[in-house]
Design a protein around this motif. Structure first.
Motif, PDB file in Angstrom:
ATOM      1  N   THR A  21       0.833  -1.210   0.000  1.00  9.99           N
ATOM      2  CA  THR A  21       0.000   0.000   0.000  1.00  9.99           C
ATOM      3  C   THR A  21       0.864   1.254   0.000  1.00  9.99           C
ATOM      4  OG1 THR A  21      -1.721  -1.196   1.201  1.00  9.99           O
ATOM      5  CG2 THR A  21      -1.863   1.189   1.214  1.00  9.99           C
ATOM      6  N   LYS A  24       2.831   1.516  -3.547  1.00  7.29           N
ATOM      7  CA  LYS A  24       2.000   1.755  -4.723  1.00  7.29           C
ATOM      8  C   LYS A  24       0.958   2.847  -4.499  1.00  7.29           C
ATOM      9  CE  LYS A  24       3.722  -1.328  -7.418  1.00  7.29           C
ATOM     10  NZ  LYS A  24       4.323  -0.995  -8.701  1.00  7.29           N
ATOM     11  N   ARG A  25       1.141   3.710  -3.517  1.00  6.46           N
ATOM     12  CA  ARG A  25       0.121   4.713  -3.192  1.00  6.46           C
ATOM     13  C   ARG A  25      -0.108   5.713  -4.320  1.00  6.46           C
ATOM     14  NH1 ARG A  25       4.290   6.367   0.577  1.00  6.46           N
ATOM     15  NH2 ARG A  25       5.322   8.206  -0.257  1.00  6.46           N
ATOM     16  N   ASP A  26       0.875   5.950  -5.158  1.00 11.12           N
ATOM     17  CA  ASP A  26       0.711   6.909  -6.250  1.00 11.12           C
ATOM     18  C   ASP A  26      -0.136   6.348  -7.398  1.00 11.12           C
ATOM     19  OD1 ASP A  26       2.250   8.733  -4.876  1.00 11.12           O
ATOM     20  OD2 ASP A  26       4.117   8.066  -5.825  1.00 11.12           O
ATOM     21  N   SER A  27      -0.140   5.048  -7.566  1.00 10.86           N
ATOM     22  CA  SER A  27      -0.866   4.452  -8.693  1.00 10.86           C
ATOM     23  C   SER A  27      -2.269   3.976  -8.313  1.00 10.86           C
ATOM     24  CB  SER A  27      -0.053   3.293  -9.272  1.00 10.86           C
ATOM     25  OG  SER A  27       0.098   2.281  -8.304  1.00 10.86           O
ATOM     26  N   LEU A  28      -2.672   4.123  -7.051  1.00  9.28           N
ATOM     27  CA  LEU A  28      -4.009   3.703  -6.614  1.00  9.28           C
ATOM     28  C   LEU A  28      -4.993   4.867  -6.704  1.00  9.28           C
ATOM     29  CD1 LEU A  28      -3.048   1.699  -3.407  1.00  9.28           C
ATOM     30  CD2 LEU A  28      -3.863   0.749  -5.547  1.00  9.28           C
ATOM     31  N   PRO A  30      -7.876   7.374  -5.394  1.00  6.40           N
ATOM     32  CA  PRO A  30      -8.005   7.929  -4.040  1.00  6.40           C
ATOM     33  C   PRO A  30      -8.958   7.161  -3.118  1.00  6.40           C
ATOM     34  CG  PRO A  30      -8.081   9.683  -5.649  1.00  6.40           C
ATOM     35  CD  PRO A  30      -8.085   8.393  -6.409  1.00  6.40           C
ATOM     36  N   ARG A  33      -7.303   3.925  -2.230  1.00  5.74           N
ATOM     37  CA  ARG A  33      -6.146   4.202  -1.382  1.00  5.74           C
ATOM     38  C   ARG A  33      -6.564   4.349   0.082  1.00  5.74           C
ATOM     39  NH1 ARG A  33      -3.648   9.554  -2.900  1.00  5.74           N
ATOM     40  NH2 ARG A  33      -3.816   8.588  -4.923  1.00  5.74           N
ATOM     41  N   ARG A  34      -7.640   5.090   0.320  1.00  6.53           N
ATOM     42  CA  ARG A  34      -8.108   5.297   1.687  1.00  6.53           C
ATOM     43  C   ARG A  34      -8.581   3.990   2.314  1.00  6.53           C
ATOM     44  NH1 ARG A  34     -11.784  10.235   3.016  1.00  6.53           N
ATOM     45  NH2 ARG A  34      -9.717  11.130   3.049  1.00  6.53           N
ATOM     46  N   LEU A  36      -7.741   0.836   1.460  1.00  5.44           N
ATOM     47  CA  LEU A  36      -6.599  -0.049   1.699  1.00  5.44           C
ATOM     48  C   LEU A  36      -5.750   0.429   2.872  1.00  5.44           C
ATOM     49  CD1 LEU A  36      -5.275  -1.046  -1.841  1.00  5.44           C
ATOM     50  CD2 LEU A  36      -6.185  -2.534  -0.079  1.00  5.44           C
ATOM     51  N   ALA A  37      -5.616   1.736   3.009  1.00  4.70           N
ATOM     52  CA  ALA A  37      -4.840   2.259   4.136  1.00  4.70           C
ATOM     53  C   ALA A  37      -5.514   1.923   5.466  1.00  4.70           C
ATOM     54  CB  ALA A  37      -4.668   3.765   3.994  1.00  4.70           C
ATOM     55  N   SER A  40      -5.151  -1.851   6.062  1.00  3.53           N
ATOM     56  CA  SER A  40      -3.763  -2.136   6.424  1.00  3.53           C
ATOM     57  C   SER A  40      -3.469  -1.711   7.856  1.00  3.53           C
ATOM     58  CB  SER A  40      -2.802  -1.420   5.481  1.00  3.53           C
ATOM     59  OG  SER A  40      -2.982  -1.846   4.173  1.00  3.53           O
TER      60      SER A  40
END
Length: 63
Positions: A21, A24-28, A30, A33-34, A36-37, A40
């Motif tokens: 996570t 690869k945060r730049d390619s996910l 938004p 990303r939230r 998965l964060a 995680s």
């Protein structure tokens, strides 16, 4: 599979998900990303709890 093996696999998977996570945060997208964060974070916090619990109960069965 015994409990220790399952715990170790979960801990490795939680830290691997956190690492992926972060890397690869730049390619996910938004929203993803939230989500998965948060997942995680919860999994890593539970993995730390399992590590601490295992350390506290390590010598319990020897008495």
């Amino acid at each position: 599979m015994d409990m220790a093996t399952s715990t170790i696999i979960f801990i490795i998977a939680a830290f691997a998900l956190g690492a992926v996570t972060i890397m690869k945060r730049d390619s996910l997208p938004p929203k993803m990303r939230r989500g998965l964060a948060l997942i995680s974070l919860v999994m890593i916090a539970f993995a730390f709890f399992l590590i601490v619990y295992a350390l506290f109960t390590m010598g319990e069965g020897t008495l």
